[in-house]
Write a protein that holds these residues in place. Structure first.
Motif, PDB file in Angstrom:
ATOM      1  N   ARG A 131       8.637   1.195  -2.057  1.00 47.90           N
ATOM      2  CA  ARG A 131       8.183  -0.167  -1.765  1.00 47.90           C
ATOM      3  C   ARG A 131       6.674  -0.227  -1.964  1.00 47.90           C
ATOM      4  O   ARG A 131       5.899   0.119  -1.093  1.00 47.90           O
ATOM      5  CB  ARG A 131       8.544  -0.533  -0.318  1.00 47.90           C
ATOM      6  CG  ARG A 131       8.361  -1.997   0.039  1.00 47.90           C
ATOM      7  CD  ARG A 131       8.936  -2.248   1.428  1.00 47.90           C
ATOM      8  NE  ARG A 131       8.838  -3.654   1.809  1.00 47.90           N
ATOM      9  CZ  ARG A 131       7.792  -4.172   2.453  1.00 47.90           C
ATOM     10  NH1 ARG A 131       6.779  -3.398   2.763  1.00 47.90           N
ATOM     11  NH2 ARG A 131       7.776  -5.459   2.767  1.00 47.90           N
ATOM     12  N   LEU A 132       6.233  -0.634  -3.160  1.00 46.42           N
ATOM     13  CA  LEU A 132       4.829  -0.599  -3.509  1.00 46.42           C
ATOM     14  C   LEU A 132       4.112  -1.886  -3.090  1.00 46.42           C
ATOM     15  O   LEU A 132       3.413  -2.526  -3.878  1.00 46.42           O
ATOM     16  CB  LEU A 132       4.670  -0.351  -5.002  1.00 46.42           C
ATOM     17  CG  LEU A 132       5.041   1.077  -5.438  1.00 46.42           C
ATOM     18  CD1 LEU A 132       5.243   1.159  -6.934  1.00 46.42           C
ATOM     19  CD2 LEU A 132       3.965   2.059  -5.004  1.00 46.42           C
ATOM     20  N   PHE A 133       4.310  -2.254  -1.828  1.00 46.51           N
ATOM     21  CA  PHE A 133       3.652  -3.416  -1.260  1.00 46.51           C
ATOM     22  C   PHE A 133       3.032  -3.000   0.070  1.00 46.51           C
ATOM     23  O   PHE A 133       3.270  -1.895   0.556  1.00 46.51           O
ATOM     24  CB  PHE A 133       4.661  -4.556  -1.050  1.00 46.51           C
ATOM     25  CG  PHE A 133       5.272  -5.054  -2.333  1.00 46.51           C
ATOM     26  CD1 PHE A 133       4.654  -6.062  -3.055  1.00 46.51           C
ATOM     27  CD2 PHE A 133       6.456  -4.506  -2.820  1.00 46.51           C
ATOM     28  CE1 PHE A 133       5.209  -6.523  -4.238  1.00 46.51           C
ATOM     29  CE2 PHE A 133       7.011  -4.963  -3.996  1.00 46.51           C
ATOM     30  CZ  PHE A 133       6.385  -5.976  -4.719  1.00 46.51           C
ATOM     31  N   VAL A 140      -2.635   3.831   1.542  1.00 44.35           N
ATOM     32  CA  VAL A 140      -2.818   4.155   0.132  1.00 44.35           C
ATOM     33  C   VAL A 140      -4.150   3.593  -0.356  1.00 44.35           C
ATOM     34  O   VAL A 140      -4.496   2.446  -0.079  1.00 44.35           O
ATOM     35  CB  VAL A 140      -1.658   3.567  -0.708  1.00 44.35           C
ATOM     36  CG1 VAL A 140      -1.934   3.681  -2.191  1.00 44.35           C
ATOM     37  CG2 VAL A 140      -0.362   4.290  -0.360  1.00 44.35           C
ATOM     38  N   ASP A 141      -4.919   4.417  -1.068  1.00 48.64           N
ATOM     39  CA  ASP A 141      -6.207   3.961  -1.605  1.00 48.64           C
ATOM     40  C   ASP A 141      -6.020   3.150  -2.886  1.00 48.64           C
ATOM     41  O   ASP A 141      -6.769   2.216  -3.153  1.00 48.64           O
ATOM     42  CB  ASP A 141      -7.112   5.160  -1.903  1.00 48.64           C
ATOM     43  CG  ASP A 141      -7.406   5.976  -0.664  1.00 48.64           C
ATOM     44  OD1 ASP A 141      -7.790   5.378   0.348  1.00 48.64           O
ATOM     45  OD2 ASP A 141      -7.236   7.210  -0.710  1.00 48.64           O
ATOM     46  N   ILE A 142      -5.028   3.536  -3.661  1.00 48.04           N
ATOM     47  CA  ILE A 142      -4.753   2.860  -4.923  1.00 48.04           C
ATOM     48  C   ILE A 142      -3.289   3.124  -5.281  1.00 48.04           C
ATOM     49  O   ILE A 142      -2.735   4.168  -4.903  1.00 48.04           O
ATOM     50  CB  ILE A 142      -5.709   3.366  -6.035  1.00 48.04           C
ATOM     51  CG1 ILE A 142      -5.711   2.429  -7.238  1.00 48.04           C
ATOM     52  CG2 ILE A 142      -5.403   4.798  -6.410  1.00 48.04           C
ATOM     53  CD1 ILE A 142      -6.857   2.699  -8.207  1.00 48.04           C
ATOM     54  N   ASP A 155      -6.446  -5.970  -5.730  1.00 50.90           N
ATOM     55  CA  ASP A 155      -7.189  -6.113  -6.978  1.00 50.90           C
ATOM     56  C   ASP A 155      -6.411  -5.394  -8.078  1.00 50.90           C
ATOM     57  O   ASP A 155      -6.183  -4.180  -8.000  1.00 50.90           O
ATOM     58  CB  ASP A 155      -8.586  -5.509  -6.835  1.00 50.90           C
ATOM     59  CG  ASP A 155      -9.409  -6.256  -5.790  1.00 50.90           C
ATOM     60  OD1 ASP A 155      -9.310  -7.492  -5.750  1.00 50.90           O
ATOM     61  OD2 ASP A 155     -10.126  -5.598  -5.016  1.00 50.90           O
ATOM     62  N   VAL A 156      -6.008  -6.132  -9.090  1.00 53.81           N
ATOM     63  CA  VAL A 156      -5.080  -5.629 -10.109  1.00 53.81           C
ATOM     64  C   VAL A 156      -5.818  -5.321 -11.406  1.00 53.81           C
ATOM     65  O   VAL A 156      -6.586  -6.152 -11.904  1.00 53.81           O
ATOM     66  CB  VAL A 156      -3.963  -6.664 -10.380  1.00 53.81           C
ATOM     67  CG1 VAL A 156      -3.007  -6.152 -11.450  1.00 53.81           C
ATOM     68  CG2 VAL A 156      -3.221  -6.986  -9.094  1.00 53.81           C
ATOM     69  N   LEU A 267      -2.824  -0.822 -11.992  1.00 59.22           N
ATOM     70  CA  LEU A 267      -3.461  -0.238 -10.819  1.00 59.22           C
ATOM     71  C   LEU A 267      -3.723  -1.343  -9.812  1.00 59.22           C
ATOM     72  O   LEU A 267      -4.247  -2.405 -10.181  1.00 59.22           O
ATOM     73  CB  LEU A 267      -4.791   0.416 -11.205  1.00 59.22           C
ATOM     74  CG  LEU A 267      -4.725   1.802 -11.835  1.00 59.22           C
ATOM     75  CD1 LEU A 267      -6.112   2.216 -12.290  1.00 59.22           C
ATOM     76  CD2 LEU A 267      -4.177   2.818 -10.851  1.00 59.22           C
ATOM     77  N   VAL A 268      -3.366  -1.098  -8.568  1.00 61.80           N
ATOM     78  CA  VAL A 268      -3.569  -2.092  -7.520  1.00 61.80           C
ATOM     79  C   VAL A 268      -4.303  -1.442  -6.352  1.00 61.80           C
ATOM     80  O   VAL A 268      -3.859  -0.413  -5.830  1.00 61.80           O
ATOM     81  CB  VAL A 268      -2.230  -2.677  -7.026  1.00 61.80           C
ATOM     82  CG1 VAL A 268      -2.483  -3.803  -6.027  1.00 61.80           C
ATOM     83  CG2 VAL A 268      -1.392  -3.177  -8.197  1.00 61.80           C
TER      84      VAL A 268
END
Length: 289
Positions: A131-133, A140-142, A155-156, A267-268
């Motif tokens: 779940r990358l939200f 998570v830093d990035i 920031d994408v 990258l987010v």
């Protein structure tokens, strides 16, 4: 000075539950029973006088109070871990990258040695995520996320264009060739990565096809499991060139030349994340790959 708060051990447990968003998963990771985890959380909530989690059928979500407590815990744990690394004589420049095991195994891992050679003073930590939200809440830093890049929670930065196309097994390909896409689409179960995904809608629009009328969609967040499900004939899914091996082995087939050209890997960074030069270095390195 007397110590009034006596549940510091439960704070670490709380942070783990927030990371997994599941009592069961956190209990398994910590080698505890779910009952023991629930008891400690209840004790912590009673001592604090507030609810930390909203419990639901699909897991738990942090309450506003829980989010504030998590932010406080994480900042202090980061300081403690940095001090421990310093005592051991190790670098305190640690970067936590959230990534799916699918992308890590198929693209990132084979290239990581060059990053380690270029930046030997940065300790890289890959955090497997499905779940990358809610990246900030998960420490998570990035993160590396697949999709269209139209997200508002960070920031994408695009770095790996990878157009998405429908893929299926040999039986699905035969159905498309025999019936044509418009008829075949109503016979397929469309596999999605999360409940509110609009990727299939985007693709059907791009292909000029009517929206699917069947309701039997299947949600499979883990891309590795999704690939296997398509191979096993449980449905079709939008995939990309990272399934090259399965296509070469004739396990999976591209079912249409239409693709979502703006899809790929991005990258987010959490919006509230403090600037880190090691995150900037990782971003620059990815752009060269």
């Amino acid at each position: 000075m007397p110590v009034e708060f006596r549940h510091h051990d439960s704070l670490r447990l709380f942070a783990e539950i927030a990371r997994y968003r599941s009592f069961s998963d956190a209990a398994e990771a910590l080698n505890m029973t779910k009952g023991a985890v629930s008891y400690q959380v209840k004790t912590l909530e009673m001592d604090l006088g507030l609810d930390l989690f909203q419990r639901g059928a699909r897991g738990v979500e942090l309450t506003p109070g829980g989010l504030k407590l998590l932010a406080a815990c994480q900042s202090h744990y980061e300081v403690i871990e940095a001090e421990i690394l310093a005592l051991k004589g190790l670098s305190s420049r640690t970067l936590t990258v959230g990534v799916s095991t699918y992308f890590a195994a198929r693209w990132l891992s084979p290239r990581l040695m060059s990053f380690m050679q270029d930046y030997p003073d940065i300790q890289l930590r890959l955090q497997p995520m499905i779940r990358l939200f809610d990246l900030e809440a998960q420490g998570v830093d990035i993160a590396i996320r697949w999709g269209s890049g139209h997200w508002g929670d960070g920031d994408v930065t695009p770095f790996l264009p990878c157009p998405a196309f429908p893929a299926g097994n040999a039986a699905a390909l035969e159905t498309v060739e025999r019936l044509g896409w418009e008829q075949a689409a109503s016979t397929f179960t469309l596999l999605r990565d999360h409940d509110d995904s609009d990727a299939w809608t985007d693709w059907l629009n791009a292909a000029g096809l009517p929206h699917q009328t069947r309701r039997d969609t299947l949600i499979i967040p883990d891309p590795n499991v999704r690939v296997q499900a398509v191979t096993d004939g449980q449905g079709i899914a939008l995939m990309d060139t990272l399934i090259e091996r399965e296509m070469e082995e004739k396990k999976l087939f591209r079912l249409s030349q239409h693709a979502l050209q703006d899809y790929g890997y991005f990258l987010v960074r959490p919006r509230n994340a403090a600037f880190q030069d090691c995150a900037a270095a990782f971003s620059r390195w990815l752009q060269t790959q």
